[in-house]
Design an enzyme around this catalytic site. Structure first.
Site, short mmCIF file in Angstrom:
data_model
loop_
_atom_site.label_atom_id
_atom_site.label_comp_id
_atom_site.label_asym_id
_atom_site.label_seq_id
_atom_site.Cartn_x
_atom_site.Cartn_y
_atom_site.Cartn_z
N TRP A 102 47.95 57.65 28.63
CA TRP A 102 47.85 58.46 27.41
C TRP A 102 46.40 58.77 27.10
CZ3 TRP A 102 52.00 60.91 26.86
CH2 TRP A 102 53.25 60.31 26.99
N ASP A 169 44.60 57.17 18.71
CA ASP A 169 46.01 57.42 18.98
C ASP A 169 46.73 56.09 18.72
OD1 ASP A 169 48.52 57.80 20.02
OD2 ASP A 169 47.86 58.42 22.03
N LYS A 193 58.05 56.22 18.05
CA LYS A 193 57.90 54.85 18.55
C LYS A 193 58.17 53.84 17.43
CE LYS A 193 56.41 56.53 22.51
NZ LYS A 193 55.12 57.13 22.69
C1 LIG Z 1 54.45 58.28 23.52
C2 LIG Z 1 52.98 58.34 23.39
C3 LIG Z 1 52.30 59.58 23.35
C4 LIG Z 1 52.99 60.89 23.51
O1 LIG Z 1 53.66 61.23 22.37
P1 LIG Z 1 54.47 62.61 22.24
O2 LIG Z 1 54.85 62.56 20.80
O3 LIG Z 1 55.60 62.53 23.19
O4 LIG Z 1 53.52 63.72 22.56
C5 LIG Z 1 50.93 59.55 23.19
N1 LIG Z 1 50.26 58.40 23.07
C6 LIG Z 1 50.87 57.20 23.11
C7 LIG Z 1 50.07 55.94 22.96
C8 LIG Z 1 52.26 57.14 23.26
O5 LIG Z 1 52.88 55.96 23.29
#
Ligand SMILES: *Cc1c(COP(=O)(O)O)cnc(C)c1O
Length: 358
Positions: A102, A169, A193
């Site tokens: 990511w 993030d 998540k």
């Molecule tokens: C799942 C995830 C993403 C991607 O998220 P989307 O909403 O599918 O774009 C980005 N960063 C992390 C740490 C993730 O776990």
């Protein structure tokens, strides 16, 4: 009645059961309004109340002042934030800590807008640790990091200090622990998540950094416009936001401290089993182990069939590792019950005793 399943999926993932019940009711009749949540206007007072409560709760839970910070519920997933962050704030150099796929994807997008400096990387060991030393960090527009690495199962236990703006993030550990959210000038999280269903992305931004925007940016990607329009520049994802609100209320009631403590208990139970069971081995360096995504392997891959059969019989689902790591990953988000972890541990013990009998 179907058998109870234990949902260890990494995302979309488990949510509190009462949210399924309440959102189900809202689809037929939202709070006795006679309208479905799927058909109400995003301009209606009813939705405005839902939306402002959700936005306020986010700041309240994060202990941030609404004069200083703004919370936005946008679309496009965390993946859109990879480019939006850089489009708005990267003019010369930005520092990125590369702790997995990511982070690497965030870096790839950022390179379209400026110079990306990799401050540290754990790629040398397939991202099984969190780097602790960072390259020279002067002259950066911001530093970007991924607080929890969903795929590899590593987590920053503390957020490193930088003189620059820190942008994070937090998709897979938002509101899973009681940390100081004010160290970030911006943090974002795809809802699916730990917050709610897929379809919305939480962005919390310090209003002051808006001054740093220097280029012309398409409206939908411009943070200033989303702040000025109270997160309703375009139609917000009404249903996802409603489900997030219900979950935010639960988070607020329980409190981050108590949530963190429960998450730690769950993770400790599982890591303990991994460390003491001769059939399993952990993937991540001990000190960097995530309390959200636990990655592990069998010591002998020939036992995979038997382990997976036992899991299936016990209702354990969603533990296959990401294809880039292999093995297994059990995601222990806030809503996962401790009982589910105990069921998984029982499956692991069963494998060990079967193998030892052979
Ligand atoms: C799942 C995830 C993403 C991607 O998220 P989307 O909403 O599918 O774009 C980005 N960063 C992390 C740490 C993730 O776990």
């Amino acid at each position: 009645m179907s058998k109870k399943l234990h949902n260890f999926n990494a995302g979309p993932s488990v949510l509190p059961k009462n949210i399924f019940e309440k959102t189900s009711k809202s689809i037929l009749n939202l709070n006795e309004s006679g309208l479905s949540i799927l058909e109400i206007s995003h301009r209606s007072n009813q939705f405005k109340d839902i939306f402002s409560e959700a936005r306020e709760l986010v700041l309240n839970i994060a202990k941030l002042d609404s004069n200083e910070y703004s919370s936005l519920f946008l679309q496009g997933g965390a993946s859109t934030q990879f480019l939006m962050v850089a489009y708005n704030f990267l003019y010369n150099n930005a520092g990125y800590i590369n702790t997995g796929s990511w982070s690497a994807k965030a870096m790839k997008e950022a390179k379209l807008f400026g110079n990306v400096i990799e401050l540290a990387s754990s790629k040398d060991k397939n991202y099984n640790y969190i780097p602790k030393n960072y390259n020279n960090t002067s002259d950066l527009d911001y530093v970007h990091l991924t607080t929890n690495n969903t795929i590899y199962g590593t987590q920053f236990k503390s957020i490193p200090n930088f003189n620059q703006s820190i942008i994070a993030d937090m998709s897979s550990d938002i509101f899973s622990r009681d940390i100081d959210y004010s160290v970030f000038d911006l943090f974002y999280a795809g809802a699916q998540k730990n917050l709610g269903p897929a379809g919305t992305t939480l962005v919390v931004i310090k209003k002051e950094i808006i001054k740093k925007i220097q280029r012309e940016i398409p409206s939908i990607l411009n943070y200033k416009i989303h702040i000025d329009k109270d997160s309703s520049f375009n139609t917000p994802p009404v249903f996802s936001i409603y489900a997030c609100l219900l979950n935010l209320r639960e988070i607020k009631t329980k409190g981050l401290e108590s949530i963190e403590s429960d998450n730690k208990t769950k993770a400790d139970i599982l890591y303990d089993e991994i460390d003491n069971n001769s059939c399993f081995v952990g993937f991540v360096e001990n000190e960097d182990r995530s309390n959200m995504n636990v990655t592990f392997n069998l010591t002998d891959n020939n036992n995979s069939e038997i382990f997976e059969k036992i899991c299936k019989e016990s209702g354990v689902i969603g533990i296959n590792g990401h294809r880039s790591v292999g093995g297994y990953r059990a995601s222990l988000y806030n809503a996962l019950q401790i009982g589910s972890v105990e069921v998984l541990v029982t499956c692991m013990k069963e494998v060990e005793s079967l193998i030892n009998k052979k």
